[in-house]
Structure formats: C-alpha cells, structure tokens
Design a protein around this motif. Structure first.
Motif, short mmCIF file in Angstrom:
data_model
loop_
_atom_site.label_atom_id
_atom_site.label_comp_id
_atom_site.label_asym_id
_atom_site.label_seq_id
_atom_site.Cartn_x
_atom_site.Cartn_y
_atom_site.Cartn_z
N ASP A 117 14.27 13.47 18.11
CA ASP A 117 12.86 13.53 18.20
C ASP A 117 12.38 12.34 19.23
N GLU A 118 11.15 12.56 19.83
CA GLU A 118 10.66 11.53 20.64
C GLU A 118 9.78 10.37 19.68
N ASP A 119 9.70 10.58 18.62
CA ASP A 119 9.44 9.53 17.60
C ASP A 119 10.72 9.28 16.76
N LEU A 120 11.20 8.04 17.22
CA LEU A 120 12.57 7.63 16.72
C LEU A 120 12.64 7.40 15.36
N TYR A 172 16.81 10.10 20.43
CA TYR A 172 15.89 10.86 21.28
C TYR A 172 16.53 12.08 21.99
N ARG A 190 18.31 6.39 26.51
CA ARG A 190 18.05 7.37 27.22
C ARG A 190 18.64 7.47 28.59
#
Length: 376
Positions: free
Chosen positions: A325-328, A307, A286
């Motif tokens: 996606d914030e859900d990897l 992300y 990030r």
C-alpha cells in the motif's frame, strides 16, 4: 600465488568446494547439455560486504558446484582498491584492466558473467569485447534511482550510461517481471529472468528471542538513505520498531528516533532468530530490484508490509502473504492480520536450486580456447 589459484581463493574458505574438473574439458559445454561449465563471475561487490548481491552470487555458486559446474570469481580482494565515496566499506579496484586480463586468461572459462557495473565489470566488458567473446550481465541495483536519491543526478543521465554498459550483453539477468518491464521501457535489450532463493532450513518459524512490547515491526538490511528507512521509523504505530543492520545512516537515525531498537548487523542463526521474532516485516525501499530480505522474512513466517513497487509486487504477488500500500501504516495494519503459515508457504516458493538452474540457462558459453587465440 598463481593467478588461477588466486581466483578460486577469492571465495571465503569453505564457501565453495574446490572443483576438480580441468578447464580444458569444459570448453564445449553449453546450457542444457548436461555437461559441466566453468564460469568466470566478475563482481565489484564481494566479501566483507553484506548485501543481496554478494549473498546471491555466493549462494548461486554453491548451488552450481553441487550441480557439477565450476565457478571462478574475479573480485576486489585481488586488486589495489580505494574506498567508495560515502560507502568506505565498498572497495573499488584501481586500474584493473591488466590484472583482469591476467586472471581471465589464466582461468580459461567457457562462460563469463559480469555481475556489476563497477571498475571490474567495465574491465571484464572491455576484455570480452576485445576478444569477441559473449558474456552475460545482471541488473542487481537500481543505480539511477540510487544516485538520484543520494546526489540528485538526473535519472536520464544514469540510465543512458547503464544502457550503454549492458547493450553488448548476450543476456541481462533481472530478478523480477516488474523490473523487466521497467528496463524494457528504458530500452534495455536481451533481458533474461533470474529469480532468487532462500535457505528455508535456516530461515523458519521459531520462538521469539526479543522481549519487547508487541507488535514488533522489523526492518532488516542496509541502513542507508536509498532504503527509505525513515518512512518506516516515522510511522505512528503501537508496539516496537526494530532495525537489524548497519550502514552510513545508522547514527543519524538513532539520534532522530530514540524509541527505535537498533541491534546492529546479524548473521546466520542469530539473524534468523531475529526475523522470526517479528510480527511484521516492514520493507520501505522503493529502489531494490528484488529484496532477498523479503523472502527470508516470509520463510521465517513473518508477513510483509511494503510499498507496491518492483520487488514486493513480484515477491508477494497474489499470495496473501503481505500487504502492499502507498500508505505504509495501512500496510502494516493489514499485515498484522495475516496468518504466519501463509507467509511461510510463500517463502517456500523460492529456492536457490531454481535460481542456479535459471542462471545456467541464461549463460552464453564459448570455447575456452577462443579468447586466448584471439588475444595472441
């Protein structure tokens, strides 16, 4: 060895062709003029480090030489150094001001670029300010976020220091539009675009060299806490997770994740073959400002899961070559459905030639004799 010869010798043999143009003939060149430039690049990051900053500087310099320009490097291998705390492979120059002055005076460049905010970068900054010389800088690393992750230092403290460092720069080069917007919001002036490139002749689709259960989910890069690799390794997903690279967190992660294949650092053809063996490239960081590994993976025909943060947002954009996606885990599942030809096509979008052209356009040349007269 003379200071001028030491400068050009700081680049590994064979990495850059020797320039034949004398510095005196370069002093009036300017971007877009069609004339050759003699650029001094000052960087605290250099070989034997293996990272995106070093690769970007070395490859840009190779391209500049092909364009007829001359590049002189001021790097830690010309100084007495100490290991950086927690990163002993990174060497920090001790009391570099006098030596930096000697080397830059001997080089007579007509443009100065300060690549890093370390001891050499600060010494070169003081050199330019004392002589009234313009210079450019680059924002390669999100140090505020990095220091917060490693030491808990508040972002506001480090951003204040970084703004002060870059404030006198004629142009602060940034790799992506997302990063530019972030720095604008933080009050950074004079931001300039400077993209990155990939060697599409080296990084291309090829048969797999890994005989492992599929799908192969791969991370390539430094194995360190700021890369957030744990988020990747914690995914519950069928297949095999592979980590290519080395760093201070490798031993810890190997102990925690016995099901993960750690192959160590790779380079050249061996690195390219590993990329091409993956089914999905997972980029959990990030804090990267670009992520050269992203476009190396794409050029190898490997879709990306990451992300939605600066770097991946800009590299992937609306190309369809990856899923952000914030859900990897969800990003990985989506990336597995992407055609490898789509990924390769996106990788071909990034060229080192364009990177070098933008770098030259961002420079702020001056008469190479001016600094010497003002220092006298």
């Amino acid at each position: 060895m003379s200071p001028a010869r030491a400068l050009t010798a700081s680049l590994p043999a064979g990495s850059l062709p020797a320039a034949s143009l004398p510095a005196a003939s370069l002093s009036t060149a300017s971007p877009g003029s069609g004339e050759a430039l003699h650029v001094a690049v000052v960087s605290d990051a250099w070989y034997p480090q293996v990272n995106g900053v070093v690769r970007t500087l070395a490859t840009t310099a190779e391209q500049l030489n092909r364009m007829g320009h001359r590049v002189t490097f001021v790097t830690p291998d010309r100084f007495r150094t100490v290991p950086c705390p927690t990163y002993p492979e990174i060497r920090l120059a001790l009391f570099p001001d006098r030596r930096v002055t000697e080397l830059l005076d001997a080089a007579h460049p007509c443009a100065i670029h300060i690549a890093t905010e370390g001891p050499l970068g600060y010494a070169a900054r003081r050199y330019c300010l004392a002589r009234g010389l313009p210079f450019t800088t680059a924002y390669h690393t999100k140090f505020p976020e990095y220091l917060q992750a490693r030491a808990g230092i508040p972002l506001s403290w480090t951003y204040r220091m970084m703004r002060r460092f870059h404030a006198p720069s004629s142009g602060v080069m940034v790799a992506t539009a997302s990063l530019r917007r972030e720095l604008e919001a933080q009050g950074f002036p004079n931001l300039r675009d400077w993209t990155r490139g990939v060697d599409v002749g080296l990084f291309h689709p090829r048969p797999s060299i890994l005989d492992l259960p599929r799908p192969i989910l791969m991370y390539v890069g430094r194995v360190a806490v700021e890369k957030n690799i744990g988020a990747f390794l914690a995914l519950d997903h069928p297949g095999t997770k592979v980590v290519v690279g080395d760093g201070p967190q490798r031993t810890e992660l190997m102990r925690q994740h016995g099901d993960v294949v750690f192959v160590g650092a790779k380079s050249g053809e061996e690195l390219a073959a590993h990329y091409a063996s993956a089914d999905v490239f997972v980029f959990p960081s990030r804090t990267d400002t670009f992520g050269l590994v992203l476009i190396e993976a794409l050029a190898s025909g490997v879709p990306v899961a990451a992300y939605p943060v600066p770097g991946p947002l800009d590299v992937i954009a609306d190309s369809g070559a990856g899923v952000l996606d914030e859900d990897l885990g969800r990003a990985v599942a989506g990336a597995l459905r992407i055609d490898r030809e789509v990924a390769r096509a996106r990788g071909l979008h990034f060229t080192w030639a364009r990177c070098a052209e933008m770098f030259v356009d961002n420079l702020q040349p001056f008469d190479g004799a001016v600094g010497q007269r003002q220092a006298a």
